[in-house]
Every structure is written in structure tokens, then in C-alpha cells.
Scaffold this motif. Structure first.
Motif, mmCIF file in Angstrom:
data_model
loop_
_atom_site.group_PDB
_atom_site.id
_atom_site.type_symbol
_atom_site.label_atom_id
_atom_site.label_comp_id
_atom_site.label_asym_id
_atom_site.label_seq_id
_atom_site.Cartn_x
_atom_site.Cartn_y
_atom_site.Cartn_z
ATOM 1 N N SER A 104 -55.576 -48.159 -13.851
ATOM 2 C CA SER A 104 -56.106 -48.130 -12.284
ATOM 3 C C SER A 104 -57.280 -46.978 -12.460
ATOM 4 O O SER A 104 -57.273 -46.112 -13.630
ATOM 5 C CB SER A 104 -55.037 -47.547 -11.504
ATOM 6 O OG SER A 104 -54.712 -46.271 -11.897
ATOM 7 N N TRP A 105 -58.164 -46.632 -11.312
ATOM 8 C CA TRP A 105 -58.854 -45.565 -11.252
ATOM 9 C C TRP A 105 -58.249 -44.298 -11.619
ATOM 10 O O TRP A 105 -58.696 -43.355 -12.094
ATOM 11 C CB TRP A 105 -59.764 -45.748 -9.924
ATOM 12 C CG TRP A 105 -60.626 -46.708 -9.928
ATOM 13 C CD1 TRP A 105 -60.796 -47.835 -9.431
ATOM 14 C CD2 TRP A 105 -62.142 -46.677 -10.900
ATOM 15 N NE1 TRP A 105 -62.259 -48.491 -9.180
ATOM 16 C CE2 TRP A 105 -63.034 -47.860 -10.234
ATOM 17 C CE3 TRP A 105 -62.514 -45.670 -11.677
ATOM 18 C CZ2 TRP A 105 -64.098 -48.076 -10.886
ATOM 19 C CZ3 TRP A 105 -63.742 -45.997 -12.323
ATOM 20 C CH2 TRP A 105 -64.550 -47.111 -11.934
ATOM 21 N N SER A 106 -57.275 -44.007 -11.191
ATOM 22 C CA SER A 106 -56.505 -42.627 -11.113
ATOM 23 C C SER A 106 -55.939 -42.532 -12.630
ATOM 24 O O SER A 106 -56.086 -41.314 -12.941
ATOM 25 C CB SER A 106 -55.279 -42.769 -10.274
ATOM 26 O OG SER A 106 -54.322 -41.562 -10.263
ATOM 27 N N GLU A 107 -55.593 -43.444 -13.270
ATOM 28 C CA GLU A 107 -55.213 -43.487 -14.596
ATOM 29 C C GLU A 107 -56.292 -43.104 -15.419
ATOM 30 O O GLU A 107 -56.295 -42.354 -16.523
ATOM 31 C CB GLU A 107 -54.488 -44.566 -14.872
ATOM 32 C CG GLU A 107 -53.137 -44.774 -14.474
ATOM 33 C CD GLU A 107 -52.513 -46.171 -14.814
ATOM 34 O OE1 GLU A 107 -51.201 -46.307 -14.755
ATOM 35 O OE2 GLU A 107 -53.312 -47.349 -14.612
ATOM 36 N N TYR A 108 -57.427 -43.816 -15.210
ATOM 37 C CA TYR A 108 -58.652 -43.508 -15.760
ATOM 38 C C TYR A 108 -59.180 -42.220 -15.821
ATOM 39 O O TYR A 108 -59.599 -41.530 -16.640
ATOM 40 C CB TYR A 108 -59.778 -44.676 -15.344
ATOM 41 C CG TYR A 108 -61.250 -44.763 -15.942
ATOM 42 C CD1 TYR A 108 -61.107 -45.471 -17.006
ATOM 43 C CD2 TYR A 108 -62.261 -43.942 -15.400
ATOM 44 C CE1 TYR A 108 -62.628 -45.311 -17.743
ATOM 45 C CE2 TYR A 108 -63.292 -44.203 -16.008
ATOM 46 C CZ TYR A 108 -63.607 -44.644 -17.293
ATOM 47 O OH TYR A 108 -64.695 -44.740 -17.928
ATOM 48 N N HIS A 109 -59.107 -41.710 -14.527
ATOM 49 C CA HIS A 109 -59.739 -40.283 -14.659
ATOM 50 C C HIS A 109 -58.967 -39.119 -14.941
ATOM 51 O O HIS A 109 -59.078 -38.331 -15.544
ATOM 52 C CB HIS A 109 -60.142 -39.878 -12.892
ATOM 53 C CG HIS A 109 -61.195 -40.619 -12.454
ATOM 54 N ND1 HIS A 109 -61.115 -41.862 -11.563
ATOM 55 C CD2 HIS A 109 -62.597 -40.609 -12.563
ATOM 56 C CE1 HIS A 109 -62.322 -42.226 -11.232
ATOM 57 N NE2 HIS A 109 -63.289 -41.366 -11.986
ATOM 58 N N ARG A 150 -69.172 -43.169 -17.852
ATOM 59 C CA ARG A 150 -68.447 -42.631 -16.722
ATOM 60 C C ARG A 150 -67.658 -41.308 -17.471
ATOM 61 O O ARG A 150 -67.803 -40.086 -16.844
ATOM 62 C CB ARG A 150 -67.438 -43.224 -16.240
ATOM 63 C CG ARG A 150 -68.068 -44.550 -15.280
ATOM 64 C CD ARG A 150 -67.095 -45.570 -14.837
ATOM 65 N NE ARG A 150 -67.773 -46.707 -14.062
ATOM 66 C CZ ARG A 150 -68.219 -47.480 -14.792
ATOM 67 N NH1 ARG A 150 -68.256 -47.667 -16.143
ATOM 68 N NH2 ARG A 150 -68.923 -48.603 -13.979
ATOM 69 N N ASP A 195 -65.613 -44.910 -24.496
ATOM 70 C CA ASP A 195 -64.390 -45.246 -23.616
ATOM 71 C C ASP A 195 -63.245 -45.776 -25.035
ATOM 72 O O ASP A 195 -61.949 -45.142 -24.634
ATOM 73 C CB ASP A 195 -64.576 -46.395 -22.759
ATOM 74 C CG ASP A 195 -65.254 -47.766 -23.326
ATOM 75 O OD1 ASP A 195 -65.551 -47.764 -24.484
ATOM 76 O OD2 ASP A 195 -64.961 -48.820 -22.513
ATOM 77 N N GLN A 243 -60.238 -52.174 -17.740
ATOM 78 C CA GLN A 243 -60.470 -51.026 -16.910
ATOM 79 C C GLN A 243 -60.749 -51.308 -15.647
ATOM 80 O O GLN A 243 -61.164 -52.425 -15.056
ATOM 81 C CB GLN A 243 -61.529 -50.388 -17.682
ATOM 82 C CG GLN A 243 -61.391 -50.084 -19.200
ATOM 83 C CD GLN A 243 -62.460 -49.229 -19.966
ATOM 84 O OE1 GLN A 243 -62.704 -48.390 -19.477
ATOM 85 N NE2 GLN A 243 -62.612 -49.874 -21.073
ATOM 86 N N PRO A 244 -60.781 -50.177 -14.679
ATOM 87 C CA PRO A 244 -60.887 -50.468 -13.022
ATOM 88 C C PRO A 244 -62.147 -51.125 -12.854
ATOM 89 O O PRO A 244 -62.145 -51.716 -11.885
ATOM 90 C CB PRO A 244 -60.648 -49.023 -12.816
ATOM 91 C CG PRO A 244 -60.728 -48.257 -13.775
ATOM 92 C CD PRO A 244 -60.434 -49.028 -15.068
ATOM 93 N N PHE A 245 -63.172 -50.730 -13.647
ATOM 94 C CA PHE A 245 -64.677 -51.355 -13.109
ATOM 95 C C PHE A 245 -64.716 -52.910 -13.551
ATOM 96 O O PHE A 245 -65.816 -53.465 -13.339
ATOM 97 C CB PHE A 245 -65.542 -50.297 -13.795
ATOM 98 C CG PHE A 245 -65.458 -50.105 -15.045
ATOM 99 C CD1 PHE A 245 -65.734 -50.779 -16.035
ATOM 100 C CD2 PHE A 245 -64.876 -48.767 -15.266
ATOM 101 C CE1 PHE A 245 -65.636 -50.318 -17.497
ATOM 102 C CE2 PHE A 245 -64.807 -48.301 -16.702
ATOM 103 C CZ PHE A 245 -65.233 -49.185 -17.822
#
Length: 178
Positions: A7-12, A41, A95, A151-153
Motif C-alpha cells: 500500500s502507499w502507507s507501507e511504501y512510505h 519517489r 526500489d 507497488q501502489p503506483f
């Protein structure tokens, strides 16, 4: 091959973990080079956190409908940066390392073009797969089962602008784009 969904949260959170790991190691770098597209990113956020200049080297090795077909590594002919000179202690960011070919080719490219200026290059990624022939200096997760990472994107690789307009226009309480 298994799948890993991020998720975006996990990614960040993983980017923050990577930044903390580098800080704890106390290695002093003065330039970040990110491999585009996957490292963009990550490089951007690390550049903001560490307040170090960011350079971009476009590298491509995946293609196909969903970007899951590995091909020959292609590297841009120039490094994009705003400073006149590249730093001499470079943190090379991507990444993940899957086969390790892209990051190894990028290191070779940097050494060919800036070798006399760079006494040290270290590498940082979020995911290090067991199948990789290259071990990065910094990584957040070691993946022994070599999953495909969603990945979220990734969703943006499956839609085109017309589909995006239709999706946005179908959202409740959202003003029409057109």
C-alpha cells in the motif's frame, strides 16, 4: 512466484525505514542518484530528508503489458542534475534489486562517466530479492521467495487518460473534469 502487495502507507514507511538505516550507519554522502523510474519517489524523499542534491539516471529493463517482462538493460546517455558537479560520495537508489543487473549496469555507467570524481558509491533499495546477483549496501526487506512486488503506483500502468477521466467523473461529490 508469489506476489507481494504494498500500500502507499507501507511504501512510505519502507522509505522512512531505509532513511533511518542509512542514518544509523552514519555514512556521509553528498549526492543521491536515483534510478528512474522505480527509484524516483525513493530518491526524492531521501533527498528531502537528507537535504542532499538529487540526480536522475533513467534505466529501463522491464516492459510488456503490465511491466513484468524483463529485457535488456537500457541506460540514458546523460545524468540529469541541477548542480554543476556530481558529489563524490554517491548514494545510488532504486526500489529493488531483482536480478541485480540494472543496479550493476548503473554503477558501471557512473564509473565510466564520473569514475575519477566518485571514490565511493553505496546502494540503497527497499527490497532485496534472493535471486539477485547483487547485494545492496542498504535494504529494508530481504525476500527469500522472490515475489513479484505490486507497488501502489502499479495501477497507473493499467489505465490510460480516457479511463482515468471516466473514473474521476464517476466519483460521488467530485466536480466534473470535462
Amino acid at each position: 512466484m508469489t506476489d507481494l502487495y504494498v500500500s502507499w502507507s507501507e511504501y512510505h514507511q519502507k522509505i522512512e525505514q531505509l532513511a533511518a538505516q542509512i542514518y544509523i550507519d552514519n555514512w556521509q554522502f553528498n549526492q543521491i542518484v536515483c534510478l528512474a523510474r522505480g527509484g524516483l519517489r525513493i530518491g526524492d524523499l531521501l533527498s528531502r530528508i537528507y537535504r542532499q542534491p538529487l540526480a536522475i539516471l533513467a534505466v529501463s529493463s522491464y516492459g510488456g503489458v503490465m511491466g513484468q517482462d524483463r529485457g535488456k538493460v537500457a541506460i540514458a546517455s546523460h545524468l540529469t542534475m541541477t548542480s554543476e558537479f556530481l558529489g563524490n560520495r554517491v548514494l545510488l537508489v532504486d526500489d529493488l534489486v531483482d536480478s541485480g543487473e540494472s543496479i550493476q549496469e548503473a554503477i558501471a555507467w557512473l564509473n565510466r562517466h564520473y569514475g575519477q570524481e566518485i571514490p565511493e558509491i553505496r546502494t540503497a533499495v527497499l527490497w532485496y530479492k534472493a535471486a539477485s546477483g547483487f547485494q545492496p549496501d542498504y535494504f529494508v526487506d530481504y525476500l527469500p521467495d522472490n515475489p513479484w512486488i505490486h507497488q501502489p503506483f502499479e495501477r497507473y500502468e493499467a489505465i490510460d487518460p480516457a479511463e482515468l477521466v471516466a473514473m474521476v467523473n464517476n466519483k460521488v461529490n467530485h466536480p466534473k473534469i470535462l
